[in-house]
Design a protein around this motif. Structure first.
Motif, PDB file in Angstrom:
ATOM      1  N   ARG A 129       8.198  -1.927  -8.989  1.00  0.00           N
ATOM      2  CA  ARG A 129       7.539  -1.809  -7.686  1.00  0.00           C
ATOM      3  C   ARG A 129       6.377  -0.844  -7.844  1.00  0.00           C
ATOM      4  N   LEU A 130       5.187  -1.271  -7.422  1.00  0.00           N
ATOM      5  CA  LEU A 130       4.007  -0.419  -7.472  1.00  0.00           C
ATOM      6  C   LEU A 130       3.864   0.319  -6.151  1.00  0.00           C
ATOM      7  N   THR A 131       3.596   1.615  -6.232  1.00  0.00           N
ATOM      8  CA  THR A 131       3.364   2.437  -5.055  1.00  0.00           C
ATOM      9  C   THR A 131       2.077   3.218  -5.267  1.00  0.00           C
ATOM     10  N   GLY A 132       1.691   3.999  -4.297  1.00  0.00           N
ATOM     11  CA  GLY A 132       0.502   4.829  -4.439  1.00  0.00           C
ATOM     12  C   GLY A 132      -0.717   4.189  -3.809  1.00  0.00           C
ATOM     13  N   ARG A 133      -1.877   4.519  -4.368  1.00  0.00           N
ATOM     14  CA  ARG A 133      -3.147   4.025  -3.844  1.00  0.00           C
ATOM     15  C   ARG A 133      -3.691   2.913  -4.727  1.00  0.00           C
ATOM     16  N   ARG A 134      -4.676   2.202  -4.183  1.00  0.00           N
ATOM     17  CA  ARG A 134      -5.280   1.094  -4.941  1.00  0.00           C
ATOM     18  C   ARG A 134      -5.955   1.581  -6.210  1.00  0.00           C
ATOM     19  N   THR A 135      -6.536   2.763  -6.158  1.00  0.00           N
ATOM     20  CA  THR A 135      -7.268   3.272  -7.325  1.00  0.00           C
ATOM     21  C   THR A 135      -6.382   4.046  -8.287  1.00  0.00           C
ATOM     22  N   SER A 136      -5.234   4.518  -7.812  1.00  0.00           N
ATOM     23  CA  SER A 136      -4.321   5.272  -8.686  1.00  0.00           C
ATOM     24  C   SER A 136      -2.883   4.877  -8.385  1.00  0.00           C
ATOM     25  N   PRO A 137      -2.470   3.723  -8.875  1.00  0.00           N
ATOM     26  CA  PRO A 137      -1.100   3.279  -8.602  1.00  0.00           C
ATOM     27  C   PRO A 137      -0.078   4.027  -9.448  1.00  0.00           C
TER      28      PRO A 137
END
Length: 192
Positions: A129-137
């Motif tokens: 599962r990817l979390t975080g921001r679009r530029t820094s996942p």
């Protein structure tokens, strides 16, 4: 956790509304209600004038009412914002070199990471599962290890293999990951 909170809140609200509605319906239909029940017939009001104005003159009443409504509004806003927040990253912004960038679907990167992690020696299954921001996942990875696998080698293969490939192919400076390792349950071998 959000699903659990939603279910508990909806269940409690439903039970309270069902109890109040059933009690008012029972009183309206002249059914037997307990003697302490505030509504005993169809012509009774929910709140009498005496009950509505009982504490109006006390100094603590209005601050308590305002504090209760403020707490209800804050809880409702928290719940609304929790509903709107996505726990999964829908896309990753990839630097394409032309200044515009390209968008990579988050699910596609998750599927590729999971497939490459499952292909490692000693790994039965993997979920990403990817979390975080679009530029820094950031990645959250759950791996089920086979009984014969070594956790240290599986983790180092994941770090140098799947995570490094994903980071390089998406052109990311870094891809932090939280990995949870589990073992697959198996029967004990019989020795004869």
């Amino acid at each position: 956790m959000l699903k659990t909170v939603n279910r508990v809140l909806l269940t409690l609200a439903g039970l309270v509304l069902l109890a109040i509605g059933g009690a008012v319906l029972a009183a309206g239909l002249h059914l037997a209600v307990p003697s302490w029940w505030p509504w005993s017939g169809p012509h009774d009001v929910l709140l009498s004038t005496e009950r509505r104005t009982k504490w109006r003159g006390d100094s603590w009443w209005w601050p308590a009412v305002i504090a209760a409504f403020a707490a209800i509004v804050l809880l409702a806003l928290w719940w609304l914002l929790a509903q709107l927040r996505r726990s999964r990253l829908s896309e990753v912004l990839v630097d394409s070199g032309d200044g515009d960038g390209a968008r990579l679907r988050g699910r596609a990167l998750e599927n590729v990471l999971a497939a490459e992690a499952e292909s490692l020696h000693g790994v039965d299954s993997a979920m990403v599962r990817l979390t975080g921001r679009r530029t820094s996942p950031a990645a959250r990875i759950g791996m089920s290890l086979a009984p014969h696998s070594e956790p240290v080698s599986a983790l180092s293969d994941l770090t140098t293999g799947a995570l490094a490939h994903a980071r390089e192919s998406a052109g990311l400076a870094g891809l932090p990951a939280e990995v949870q390792l589990r073992t697959v349950k198996h029967r004990a071998r019989r020795v004869t």
